[in-house]
Design a protein around this motif. Structure first.
Motif, mmCIF file in Angstrom:
data_model
loop_
_atom_site.group_PDB
_atom_site.id
_atom_site.type_symbol
_atom_site.label_atom_id
_atom_site.label_comp_id
_atom_site.label_asym_id
_atom_site.label_seq_id
_atom_site.Cartn_x
_atom_site.Cartn_y
_atom_site.Cartn_z
ATOM 1 N N ALA A 1 56.999 14.389 59.746
ATOM 2 C CA ALA A 1 57.481 14.836 61.068
ATOM 3 C C ALA A 1 56.715 16.087 61.508
ATOM 4 O O ALA A 1 56.164 16.838 60.687
ATOM 5 C CB ALA A 1 58.975 15.107 61.003
ATOM 6 N N ASP A 2 56.706 16.319 62.809
ATOM 7 C CA ASP A 2 56.026 17.484 63.386
ATOM 8 C C ASP A 2 57.001 18.651 63.521
ATOM 9 O O ASP A 2 58.215 18.455 63.691
ATOM 10 C CB ASP A 2 55.451 17.134 64.760
ATOM 11 C CG ASP A 2 54.398 16.027 64.676
ATOM 12 O OD1 ASP A 2 53.725 15.970 63.622
ATOM 13 O OD2 ASP A 2 54.279 15.238 65.637
ATOM 14 N N GLY A 3 56.469 19.858 63.493
ATOM 15 C CA GLY A 3 57.269 21.053 63.700
ATOM 16 C C GLY A 3 58.208 21.377 62.562
ATOM 17 O O GLY A 3 59.222 22.060 62.771
ATOM 18 N N VAL A 4 57.914 20.922 61.372
ATOM 19 C CA VAL A 4 58.795 21.117 60.223
ATOM 20 C C VAL A 4 58.398 22.395 59.493
ATOM 21 O O VAL A 4 57.203 22.654 59.264
ATOM 22 C CB VAL A 4 58.737 19.903 59.273
ATOM 23 C CG1 VAL A 4 59.590 20.155 58.026
ATOM 24 C CG2 VAL A 4 59.185 18.649 59.990
ATOM 25 N N ASP A 5 59.383 23.187 59.094
ATOM 26 C CA ASP A 5 59.147 24.352 58.234
ATOM 27 C C ASP A 5 59.281 23.905 56.782
ATOM 28 O O ASP A 5 60.373 23.479 56.356
ATOM 29 C CB ASP A 5 60.155 25.458 58.539
ATOM 30 C CG ASP A 5 59.930 26.077 59.911
ATOM 31 O OD1 ASP A 5 58.766 26.386 60.229
ATOM 32 O OD2 ASP A 5 60.915 26.224 60.661
ATOM 33 N N SER A 6 58.189 23.983 56.030
ATOM 34 C CA SER A 6 58.181 23.570 54.624
ATOM 35 C C SER A 6 58.110 24.825 53.760
ATOM 36 O O SER A 6 57.102 25.543 53.775
ATOM 37 C CB SER A 6 56.986 22.659 54.337
ATOM 38 O OG SER A 6 57.025 21.510 55.171
ATOM 39 N N CYS A 7 59.162 25.070 52.996
ATOM 40 C CA CYS A 7 59.275 26.319 52.245
ATOM 41 C C CYS A 7 59.522 26.051 50.764
ATOM 42 O O CYS A 7 59.909 24.957 50.360
ATOM 43 C CB CYS A 7 60.409 27.176 52.810
ATOM 44 S SG CYS A 7 60.230 27.580 54.565
ATOM 45 N N TYR A 8 59.312 27.133 50.003
ATOM 46 C CA TYR A 8 59.535 27.139 48.567
ATOM 47 C C TYR A 8 58.860 25.951 47.880
ATOM 48 O O TYR A 8 59.522 25.096 47.278
ATOM 49 C CB TYR A 8 61.039 27.156 48.266
ATOM 50 C CG TYR A 8 61.719 28.406 48.774
ATOM 51 C CD1 TYR A 8 61.651 29.593 48.057
ATOM 52 C CD2 TYR A 8 62.408 28.396 49.988
ATOM 53 C CE1 TYR A 8 62.257 30.758 48.544
ATOM 54 C CE2 TYR A 8 63.023 29.546 50.475
ATOM 55 C CZ TYR A 8 62.939 30.726 49.749
ATOM 56 O OH TYR A 8 63.536 31.869 50.224
ATOM 57 N N PRO A 9 57.545 25.864 47.974
ATOM 58 C CA PRO A 9 56.849 24.732 47.362
ATOM 59 C C PRO A 9 56.769 24.865 45.843
ATOM 60 O O PRO A 9 56.688 25.966 45.294
ATOM 61 C CB PRO A 9 55.464 24.796 48.002
ATOM 62 C CG PRO A 9 55.269 26.246 48.312
ATOM 63 C CD PRO A 9 56.620 26.782 48.666
ATOM 64 N N SER A 10 56.772 23.733 45.189
ATOM 65 C CA SER A 10 56.551 23.639 43.741
ATOM 66 C C SER A 10 55.408 22.667 43.532
ATOM 67 O O SER A 10 55.524 21.474 43.874
ATOM 68 C CB SER A 10 57.814 23.148 43.030
ATOM 69 O OG SER A 10 57.566 22.920 41.660
ATOM 70 N N ASP A 11 54.284 23.180 43.029
ATOM 71 C CA ASP A 11 53.060 22.379 42.898
ATOM 72 C C ASP A 11 52.649 21.785 44.236
ATOM 73 O O ASP A 11 52.199 20.631 44.320
ATOM 74 C CB ASP A 11 53.253 21.269 41.861
ATOM 75 C CG ASP A 11 53.441 21.818 40.463
ATOM 76 O OD1 ASP A 11 52.920 22.917 40.192
ATOM 77 O OD2 ASP A 11 54.120 21.156 39.650
ATOM 78 N N GLY A 12 52.833 22.571 45.303
ATOM 79 C CA GLY A 12 52.399 22.144 46.624
ATOM 80 C C GLY A 12 53.389 21.293 47.378
ATOM 81 O O GLY A 12 53.152 20.955 48.544
ATOM 82 N N ILE A 13 54.499 20.921 46.773
ATOM 83 C CA ILE A 13 55.501 20.071 47.438
ATOM 84 C C ILE A 13 56.738 20.919 47.691
ATOM 85 O O ILE A 13 57.314 21.488 46.759
ATOM 86 C CB ILE A 13 55.843 18.840 46.574
ATOM 87 C CG1 ILE A 13 54.571 18.054 46.251
ATOM 88 C CG2 ILE A 13 56.848 17.944 47.291
ATOM 89 C CD1 ILE A 13 54.812 16.871 45.333
ATOM 90 N N PRO A 14 57.199 21.026 48.936
ATOM 91 C CA PRO A 14 58.307 21.935 49.261
ATOM 92 C C PRO A 14 59.640 21.458 48.709
ATOM 93 O O PRO A 14 59.886 20.256 48.526
ATOM 94 C CB PRO A 14 58.320 21.940 50.795
ATOM 95 C CG PRO A 14 57.685 20.648 51.189
ATOM 96 C CD PRO A 14 56.661 20.349 50.138
ATOM 97 N N THR A 15 60.505 22.439 48.465
ATOM 98 C CA THR A 15 61.875 22.142 48.044
ATOM 99 C C THR A 15 62.888 22.475 49.137
ATOM 100 O O THR A 15 64.093 22.239 48.943
ATOM 101 C CB THR A 15 62.230 22.938 46.769
ATOM 102 O OG1 THR A 15 62.085 24.342 47.043
ATOM 103 C CG2 THR A 15 61.310 22.553 45.619
ATOM 104 N N LEU A 16 62.426 23.032 50.240
ATOM 105 C CA LEU A 16 63.309 23.307 51.385
ATOM 106 C C LEU A 16 62.576 22.951 52.659
ATOM 107 O O LEU A 16 61.431 23.372 52.870
ATOM 108 C CB LEU A 16 63.741 24.777 51.406
ATOM 109 C CG LEU A 16 64.776 25.190 52.461
ATOM 110 C CD1 LEU A 16 65.665 26.309 51.932
ATOM 111 C CD2 LEU A 16 64.127 25.632 53.785
#
Length: 433
Positions: free
Chosen positions: A211-226
Protein backbone atom coordinates in the motif's frame (compact mmCIF):
# COMPACT_ATOMS: atom_id res chain seq x y z
CA UNK A 1 2.29 -116.71 37.70
CA UNK A 2 2.51 -114.82 34.48
CA UNK A 3 5.21 -115.09 31.92
CA UNK A 4 7.39 -111.97 32.15
CA UNK A 5 8.10 -112.24 28.40
CA UNK A 6 4.42 -112.36 27.42
CA UNK A 7 3.19 -109.25 25.60
CA UNK A 8 1.23 -106.78 27.71
CA UNK A 9 -1.87 -105.41 25.99
CA UNK A 10 -1.70 -102.30 28.17
CA UNK A 11 1.91 -101.46 27.42
CA UNK A 12 2.64 -98.04 26.00
CA UNK A 13 3.40 -97.77 22.26
CA UNK A 14 6.54 -95.97 21.27
CA UNK A 15 6.78 -92.71 19.37
CA UNK A 16 8.96 -91.89 16.38
CA UNK A 17 12.07 -92.68 18.38
CA UNK A 18 11.19 -96.38 18.16
CA UNK A 19 14.53 -97.66 19.27
CA UNK A 20 13.27 -97.72 22.86
CA UNK A 21 10.40 -100.09 22.08
CA UNK A 22 12.35 -103.36 21.85
CA UNK A 23 15.78 -104.84 22.28
CA UNK A 24 18.33 -104.91 19.50
CA UNK A 25 18.18 -108.76 19.40
CA UNK A 26 14.70 -108.60 17.97
CA UNK A 27 13.02 -110.28 20.97
CA UNK A 28 9.76 -108.86 22.18
CA UNK A 29 9.91 -107.07 25.52
CA UNK A 30 7.21 -105.92 27.85
CA UNK A 31 6.82 -102.22 28.58
CA UNK A 32 6.21 -101.92 32.26
CA UNK A 33 4.08 -99.14 33.70
CA UNK A 34 6.11 -95.96 34.14
CA UNK A 35 7.06 -95.02 37.68
CA UNK A 36 5.01 -92.30 39.33
CA UNK A 37 6.34 -88.82 38.57
CA UNK A 38 8.58 -87.32 41.14
CA UNK A 39 7.10 -84.37 43.02
CA UNK A 40 8.14 -81.01 41.64
CA UNK A 41 10.57 -79.25 43.97
CA UNK A 42 9.14 -76.21 45.62
CA UNK A 43 12.04 -74.10 44.34
CA UNK A 44 11.04 -74.50 40.66
CA UNK A 45 7.92 -72.30 40.73
CA UNK A 46 7.37 -70.47 37.44
CA UNK A 47 5.53 -67.57 39.06
CA UNK A 48 7.62 -64.41 38.48
CA UNK A 49 8.97 -62.75 41.58
CA UNK A 50 8.40 -59.14 42.54
CA UNK A 51 11.92 -58.28 41.45
CA UNK A 52 11.40 -59.89 38.03
CA UNK A 53 8.13 -58.00 37.55
CA UNK A 54 9.84 -54.74 38.46
CA UNK A 55 12.71 -55.45 36.06
CA UNK A 56 10.28 -56.08 33.22
CA UNK A 57 8.01 -53.13 33.83
CA UNK A 58 10.24 -50.47 35.33
CA UNK A 59 10.89 -48.78 31.97
CA UNK A 60 7.20 -48.30 31.25
CA UNK A 61 6.51 -47.27 34.84
CA UNK A 62 9.26 -44.64 34.80
CA UNK A 63 8.03 -43.31 31.44
CA UNK A 64 4.48 -43.00 32.77
CA UNK A 65 5.72 -41.22 35.90
CA UNK A 66 7.77 -38.81 33.77
CA UNK A 67 4.74 -38.05 31.56
CA UNK A 68 2.56 -37.51 34.63
CA UNK A 69 5.08 -35.17 36.22
CA UNK A 70 5.45 -33.22 32.96
CA UNK A 71 1.67 -32.93 32.59
CA UNK A 72 1.29 -31.67 36.17
CA UNK A 73 4.13 -29.19 35.69
CA UNK A 74 2.69 -27.85 32.44
CA UNK A 75 -0.78 -27.57 33.99
CA UNK A 76 0.65 -25.74 37.00
CA UNK A 77 2.55 -23.33 34.79
CA UNK A 78 -0.38 -22.66 32.51
CA UNK A 79 -2.84 -22.30 35.35
CA UNK A 80 -1.25 -19.04 36.38
CA UNK A 81 -0.01 -17.95 32.99
CA UNK A 82 -1.48 -15.04 31.07
CA UNK A 83 -4.59 -14.81 33.17
CA UNK A 84 -6.47 -11.76 31.94
CA UNK A 85 -4.00 -11.11 29.15
CA UNK A 86 -4.38 -7.63 27.61
CA UNK A 87 -7.37 -6.94 29.82
CA UNK A 88 -7.39 -3.23 30.87
CA UNK A 89 -9.13 -4.28 34.10
CA UNK A 90 -6.42 -6.78 35.07
CA UNK A 91 -3.53 -5.77 37.35
CA UNK A 92 -1.42 -8.92 36.89
CA UNK A 93 1.73 -8.95 34.83
CA UNK A 94 -0.06 -9.83 31.59
CA UNK A 95 -2.91 -7.36 32.07
CA UNK A 96 -3.12 -3.77 30.76
CA UNK A 97 -4.60 -1.86 33.68
CA UNK A 98 -1.60 0.48 33.87
CA UNK A 99 -2.17 1.71 30.32
CA UNK A 100 -5.84 2.32 31.02
CA UNK A 101 -5.04 4.33 34.15
CA UNK A 102 -2.44 6.46 32.35
CA UNK A 103 -4.94 7.14 29.58
CA UNK A 104 -7.57 8.14 32.16
CA UNK A 105 -5.16 10.63 33.69
CA UNK A 106 -4.88 12.21 30.24
CA UNK A 107 -8.64 12.44 29.77
CA UNK A 108 -9.06 9.35 27.58
CA UNK A 109 -11.73 6.94 28.77
CA UNK A 110 -11.45 3.18 28.13
CA UNK A 111 -14.45 0.92 27.61
CA UNK A 112 -14.21 -2.85 27.33
CA UNK A 113 -16.44 -4.71 24.86
CA UNK A 114 -16.55 -8.46 24.27
CA UNK A 115 -18.70 -8.86 21.16
CA UNK A 116 -18.10 -7.87 17.57
CA UNK A 117 -21.48 -6.11 17.41
CA UNK A 118 -20.51 -3.79 20.27
CA UNK A 119 -17.13 -3.13 18.67
CA UNK A 120 -18.70 -2.19 15.33
CA UNK A 121 -21.30 0.04 16.98
CA UNK A 122 -18.63 1.93 18.95
CA UNK A 123 -16.52 2.96 15.96
CA UNK A 124 -16.38 6.64 15.06
CA UNK A 125 -14.05 9.54 14.30
CA UNK A 126 -13.45 10.18 18.01
CA UNK A 127 -12.79 6.54 18.92
CA UNK A 128 -9.76 4.27 18.90
CA UNK A 129 -10.77 0.60 18.51
CA UNK A 130 -8.15 -1.78 19.90
CA UNK A 131 -8.59 -5.43 18.87
CA UNK A 132 -6.65 -7.32 21.55
CA UNK A 133 -6.48 -10.80 19.98
CA UNK A 134 -7.43 -10.59 16.29
CA UNK A 135 -6.72 -14.26 15.65
CA UNK A 136 -9.69 -15.27 17.82
CA UNK A 137 -12.12 -13.64 15.40
CA UNK A 138 -13.83 -15.69 12.75
CA UNK A 139 -13.46 -14.74 9.12
CA UNK A 140 -16.94 -13.16 9.05
CA UNK A 141 -16.21 -11.15 12.20
CA UNK A 142 -12.96 -9.90 10.71
CA UNK A 143 -14.70 -8.80 7.52
CA UNK A 144 -17.44 -6.95 9.42
CA UNK A 145 -14.92 -5.22 11.70
CA UNK A 146 -12.88 -4.09 8.68
CA UNK A 147 -16.00 -2.79 6.91
CA UNK A 148 -17.12 -0.86 10.00
CA UNK A 149 -13.74 0.82 10.54
CA UNK A 150 -12.87 1.56 6.90
CA UNK A 151 -14.98 4.74 6.72
CA UNK A 152 -15.39 5.55 10.40
CA UNK A 153 -12.62 8.14 10.53
CA UNK A 154 -11.27 6.63 13.75
CA UNK A 155 -8.15 4.60 14.52
CA UNK A 156 -8.00 0.81 14.64
CA UNK A 157 -5.12 -0.94 16.44
CA UNK A 158 -4.51 -4.60 15.72
CA UNK A 159 -2.34 -6.31 18.35
CA UNK A 160 -0.06 -9.05 16.96
CA UNK A 161 -2.33 -10.38 14.19
CA UNK A 162 -0.95 -13.40 12.35
CA UNK A 163 -1.36 -14.38 8.71
CA UNK A 164 -4.82 -15.82 9.45
CA UNK A 165 -6.30 -12.42 10.34
CA UNK A 166 -4.09 -9.53 9.20
CA UNK A 167 -4.99 -9.86 5.52
CA UNK A 168 -8.71 -9.40 6.26
CA UNK A 169 -8.50 -6.75 8.97
CA UNK A 170 -5.80 -4.77 7.15
CA UNK A 171 -6.16 -5.35 3.39
CA UNK A 172 -2.86 -5.24 1.54
CA UNK A 173 -0.80 -6.42 4.54
CA UNK A 174 0.78 -9.86 4.78
CA UNK A 175 2.53 -11.45 7.77
CA UNK A 176 6.09 -12.62 7.27
CA UNK A 177 6.44 -16.31 8.20
CA UNK A 178 9.59 -15.69 10.23
CA UNK A 179 9.21 -13.93 13.60
CA UNK A 180 11.50 -11.13 14.69
CA UNK A 181 14.79 -12.25 16.16
CA UNK A 182 14.88 -9.29 18.59
CA UNK A 183 12.14 -7.95 20.84
CA UNK A 184 13.58 -4.47 21.41
CA UNK A 185 13.90 -2.48 18.19
CA UNK A 186 14.62 1.06 17.01
CA UNK A 187 11.86 3.02 15.25
CA UNK A 188 13.80 3.87 12.05
CA UNK A 189 10.80 5.69 10.55
CA UNK A 190 9.23 9.16 10.34
CA UNK A 191 6.10 8.39 12.39
CA UNK A 192 6.05 11.07 15.16
CA UNK A 193 4.82 8.67 17.84
CA UNK A 194 7.61 6.19 17.09
CA UNK A 195 10.34 8.83 16.86
CA UNK A 196 9.23 10.34 20.17
CA UNK A 197 9.08 6.97 21.95
CA UNK A 198 12.41 5.66 20.66
CA UNK A 199 13.26 2.01 21.16
CA UNK A 200 10.33 -0.21 22.13
CA UNK A 201 9.44 -3.87 22.56
CA UNK A 202 7.58 -4.38 19.30
CA UNK A 203 9.51 -7.41 18.10
CA UNK A 204 7.21 -10.30 17.20
CA UNK A 205 5.30 -10.68 13.95
CA UNK A 206 6.74 -8.87 10.94
CA UNK A 207 4.62 -7.47 8.13
CA UNK A 208 4.93 -6.60 4.44
CA UNK A 209 2.66 -4.30 2.49
CA UNK A 210 2.36 -2.84 -1.01
CA UNK A 211 0.00 0.00 0.00
CA UNK A 212 1.00 3.64 -0.50
CA UNK A 213 1.54 6.17 2.27
CA UNK A 214 2.32 3.54 4.90
CA UNK A 215 4.56 4.28 7.89
CA UNK A 216 6.82 1.24 8.38
CA UNK A 217 8.53 1.29 11.77
CA UNK A 218 10.66 -0.83 14.06
CA UNK A 219 12.15 -3.06 11.36
CA UNK A 220 13.80 -6.39 12.14
CA UNK A 221 16.19 -7.49 9.40
CA UNK A 222 14.59 -4.89 7.15
CA UNK A 223 11.00 -6.05 7.72
CA UNK A 224 8.84 -3.76 9.91
CA UNK A 225 7.01 -4.87 13.02
CA UNK A 226 4.73 -1.82 13.18
CA UNK A 227 2.68 -0.36 10.33
CA UNK A 228 0.35 2.62 10.16
CA UNK A 229 -1.97 2.47 7.17
CA UNK A 230 -4.17 5.51 6.41
CA UNK A 231 -7.70 4.79 5.23
CA UNK A 232 -8.69 5.60 1.67
CA UNK A 233 -11.13 8.30 2.82
CA UNK A 234 -11.26 10.47 5.92
CA UNK A 235 -8.71 10.87 8.66
CA UNK A 236 -8.85 7.33 9.98
CA UNK A 237 -5.99 4.84 10.01
CA UNK A 238 -5.09 1.31 11.04
CA UNK A 239 -2.06 0.46 13.17
CA UNK A 240 -0.67 -3.05 13.08
CA UNK A 241 1.80 -3.91 15.84
CA UNK A 242 3.71 -7.19 15.95
CA UNK A 243 3.77 -7.79 19.72
CA UNK A 244 1.57 -6.90 22.72
CA UNK A 245 4.52 -6.13 25.03
CA UNK A 246 4.09 -2.32 25.03
CA UNK A 247 0.62 -2.78 26.57
CA UNK A 248 1.51 -5.22 29.36
CA UNK A 249 1.79 -4.11 32.97
CA UNK A 250 5.21 -5.66 33.58
CA UNK A 251 6.73 -4.23 30.38
CA UNK A 252 5.17 -0.79 30.31
CA UNK A 253 8.03 0.91 32.19
CA UNK A 254 10.74 -0.55 29.93
CA UNK A 255 12.27 1.16 26.90
CA UNK A 256 9.82 3.58 25.27
CA UNK A 257 6.86 1.24 25.67
CA UNK A 258 4.70 3.59 27.76
CA UNK A 259 5.28 6.54 25.44
CA UNK A 260 4.50 4.54 22.32
CA UNK A 261 1.37 2.98 23.85
CA UNK A 262 -0.02 6.30 25.09
CA UNK A 263 0.62 8.09 21.79
CA UNK A 264 -0.99 5.30 19.74
CA UNK A 265 -4.04 5.02 22.02
CA UNK A 266 -4.41 8.67 23.05
CA UNK A 267 -5.11 10.32 19.69
CA UNK A 268 -8.91 10.13 20.30
CA UNK A 269 -10.87 10.83 23.48
CA UNK A 270 -12.40 7.35 23.60
CA UNK A 271 -10.78 3.93 23.52
CA UNK A 272 -12.92 0.86 22.84
CA UNK A 273 -10.95 -2.16 24.04
CA UNK A 274 -12.28 -5.21 22.20
CA UNK A 275 -11.56 -8.52 23.96
CA UNK A 276 -13.01 -11.33 21.78
CA UNK A 277 -14.81 -13.91 23.89
CA UNK A 278 -16.68 -17.16 23.51
CA UNK A 279 -19.86 -15.47 24.71
CA UNK A 280 -20.13 -13.65 21.40
CA UNK A 281 -23.18 -15.12 19.66
CA UNK A 282 -21.84 -14.09 16.26
CA UNK A 283 -18.60 -15.98 16.92
CA UNK A 284 -20.52 -19.07 18.02
CA UNK A 285 -22.71 -18.99 14.90
CA UNK A 286 -19.73 -18.47 12.61
CA UNK A 287 -17.80 -21.24 14.35
CA UNK A 288 -20.64 -23.68 13.77
CA UNK A 289 -20.76 -22.77 10.09
CA UNK A 290 -17.08 -22.39 9.30
CA UNK A 291 -15.14 -24.64 11.65
CA UNK A 292 -14.73 -28.36 11.46
CA UNK A 293 -14.61 -30.75 14.39
CA UNK A 294 -10.82 -30.53 14.62
CA UNK A 295 -10.98 -26.74 14.75
CA UNK A 296 -13.07 -26.99 17.91
CA UNK A 297 -10.50 -29.16 19.70
CA UNK A 298 -8.07 -27.09 21.80
CA UNK A 299 -4.51 -27.23 20.55
CA UNK A 300 -3.35 -28.62 23.89
CA UNK A 301 -5.39 -31.78 23.38
CA UNK A 302 -3.95 -32.28 19.91
CA UNK A 303 -0.41 -31.92 21.21
CA UNK A 304 -1.19 -34.24 24.11
CA UNK A 305 -2.57 -36.89 21.75
CA UNK A 306 0.52 -36.59 19.57
CA UNK A 307 2.74 -37.05 22.61
CA UNK A 308 0.80 -40.16 23.63
CA UNK A 309 1.24 -41.64 20.15
CA UNK A 310 4.97 -40.91 20.25
CA UNK A 311 5.26 -42.46 23.72
CA UNK A 312 3.34 -45.54 22.58
CA UNK A 313 5.58 -45.89 19.51
CA UNK A 314 8.72 -45.58 21.63
CA UNK A 315 7.38 -48.14 24.13
CA UNK A 316 6.55 -50.55 21.30
CA UNK A 317 10.00 -50.06 19.80
CA UNK A 318 11.61 -50.62 23.19
CA UNK A 319 9.62 -53.77 23.92
CA UNK A 320 9.78 -55.19 20.39
CA UNK A 321 11.86 -58.27 19.65
CA UNK A 322 15.33 -57.19 18.67
CA UNK A 323 17.11 -58.64 15.67
CA UNK A 324 20.29 -60.51 16.45
CA UNK A 325 21.72 -63.95 17.27
CA UNK A 326 19.69 -66.37 19.33
CA UNK A 327 20.61 -66.56 22.98
CA UNK A 328 19.81 -69.36 25.40
CA UNK A 329 16.96 -68.70 27.76
CA UNK A 330 16.91 -70.02 31.27
CA UNK A 331 13.93 -72.33 31.58
CA UNK A 332 12.09 -72.64 34.87
CA UNK A 333 12.25 -76.48 34.71
CA UNK A 334 14.71 -78.73 32.79
CA UNK A 335 13.01 -81.80 31.26
CA UNK A 336 15.01 -84.77 30.01
CA UNK A 337 14.38 -86.04 26.49
CA UNK A 338 13.49 -89.51 27.79
CA UNK A 339 10.71 -88.03 29.91
CA UNK A 340 9.31 -86.29 26.84
CA UNK A 341 9.32 -89.60 24.94
CA UNK A 342 7.62 -91.43 27.79
CA UNK A 343 5.05 -88.67 28.18
CA UNK A 344 4.13 -88.79 24.50
CA UNK A 345 3.92 -92.57 24.63
CA UNK A 346 1.49 -92.35 27.55
CA UNK A 347 -0.67 -89.98 25.53
CA UNK A 348 -0.73 -92.42 22.59
CA UNK A 349 -1.59 -95.26 24.98
CA UNK A 350 -4.34 -93.30 26.69
CA UNK A 351 -5.93 -92.41 23.36
CA UNK A 352 -5.39 -95.93 21.88
CA UNK A 353 -3.68 -94.16 18.98
CA UNK A 354 -1.82 -97.17 17.61
CA UNK A 355 -2.46 -95.95 14.08
CA UNK A 356 -0.74 -92.63 14.70
CA UNK A 357 2.14 -94.29 16.55
CA UNK A 358 2.65 -96.77 13.71
CA UNK A 359 2.50 -94.00 11.11
CA UNK A 360 5.12 -92.01 13.03
CA UNK A 361 7.40 -95.07 13.25
CA UNK A 362 7.11 -95.85 9.54
CA UNK A 363 7.64 -92.25 8.44
CA UNK A 364 10.72 -91.98 10.65
CA UNK A 365 12.16 -95.21 9.21
CA UNK A 366 11.52 -94.24 5.59
CA UNK A 367 13.06 -90.79 6.19
CA UNK A 368 16.21 -92.37 7.66
CA UNK A 369 16.52 -95.01 4.92
CA UNK A 370 15.96 -92.71 1.94
CA UNK A 371 19.48 -91.17 1.91
CA UNK A 372 21.02 -94.64 2.40
CA UNK A 373 19.38 -96.10 -0.71
CA UNK A 374 19.75 -93.02 -2.93
CA UNK A 375 16.16 -91.85 -2.91
CA UNK A 376 15.23 -88.18 -2.29
CA UNK A 377 13.49 -87.62 1.02
CA UNK A 378 10.56 -86.04 -0.85
CA UNK A 379 9.96 -89.43 -2.56
CA UNK A 380 10.50 -91.58 0.53
CA UNK A 381 6.75 -91.83 1.10
CA UNK A 382 5.90 -93.00 -2.43
CA UNK A 383 5.88 -96.84 -2.57
CA UNK A 384 6.42 -96.97 -6.36
CA UNK A 385 9.76 -95.17 -6.01
CA UNK A 386 10.92 -96.13 -2.53
CA UNK A 387 10.31 -99.92 -2.44
CA UNK A 388 12.20 -100.92 -5.66
CA UNK A 389 15.26 -98.95 -4.53
CA UNK A 390 15.10 -100.54 -1.06
CA UNK A 391 14.74 -104.05 -2.52
CA UNK A 392 17.86 -103.59 -4.61
CA UNK A 393 19.78 -102.50 -1.54
CA UNK A 394 18.87 -105.51 0.64
CA UNK A 395 21.09 -108.61 0.50
CA UNK A 396 18.11 -110.92 1.14
CA UNK A 397 15.21 -109.80 -1.06
CA UNK A 398 11.79 -111.31 -0.74
CA UNK A 399 10.67 -109.58 2.44
CA UNK A 400 7.18 -108.14 2.56
CA UNK A 401 8.42 -104.56 2.64
CA UNK A 402 5.17 -103.00 1.50
CA UNK A 403 3.26 -104.35 4.49
CA UNK A 404 6.09 -103.40 6.83
CA UNK A 405 6.55 -99.82 5.59
CA UNK A 406 3.13 -98.93 4.12
CA UNK A 407 0.79 -101.49 5.63
CA UNK A 408 -2.28 -101.09 7.82
CA UNK A 409 -1.96 -100.05 11.46
CA UNK A 410 -1.43 -102.81 14.03
CA UNK A 411 -4.49 -104.07 15.89
CA UNK A 412 -2.85 -104.59 19.29
CA UNK A 413 -0.08 -103.12 21.37
CA UNK A 414 1.92 -106.33 20.94
CA UNK A 415 1.69 -105.97 17.15
CA UNK A 416 2.83 -102.37 17.45
CA UNK A 417 5.89 -103.42 19.46
CA UNK A 418 6.65 -106.12 16.92
CA UNK A 419 6.39 -103.53 14.13
CA UNK A 420 8.89 -101.32 15.94
CA UNK A 421 11.31 -104.26 16.28
CA UNK A 422 11.02 -105.16 12.59
CA UNK A 423 11.60 -101.57 11.53
CA UNK A 424 14.72 -101.43 13.73
CA UNK A 425 15.98 -104.64 12.22
CA UNK A 426 15.37 -103.36 8.67
CA UNK A 427 17.24 -100.15 9.38
CA UNK A 428 20.24 -102.04 10.82
CA UNK A 429 20.27 -104.36 7.81
CA UNK A 430 20.36 -101.49 5.36
CA UNK A 431 23.09 -99.67 7.30
CA UNK A 432 25.26 -102.80 7.40
CA UNK A 433 25.15 -103.37 3.64
Amino acid sequence: MTDPHAPDSNSAPPNSGHGTAGSQTGTTTTLTAPPPPEPTPSGTSTTPTVRQLWTRTRGIALALVALLVAAVAIAAVRSGEKHGELDPRSADQYGSRSVAQLLAERGVDTRVVTTSAEARAATGPDTTLLVAVPDLLTRHQQSRIEAATADSGGRTILVAPSASSVGTLAPGVTADPGPSADTTLDPDCSLPAARSAGTADTGGHRYDTTADGVDSCYPSDGIPTLLRLPTATGNGDTVVIGAPDILLNDRLDEQGNASLALQLLGTRPHVVWYLPSLSDEAAAADAQNDRSFFDLIPSGWLWGTLQLFIAAALAALWRARRLGPLVPERLPVAIRASETVEGRARLYRKANARDRAATALRISTRTKLAPLIGVPVSQAHTPETFLPALTRQLPTPGQDLHTLLFGPPPATDAALIALADHLDALEREVRNT
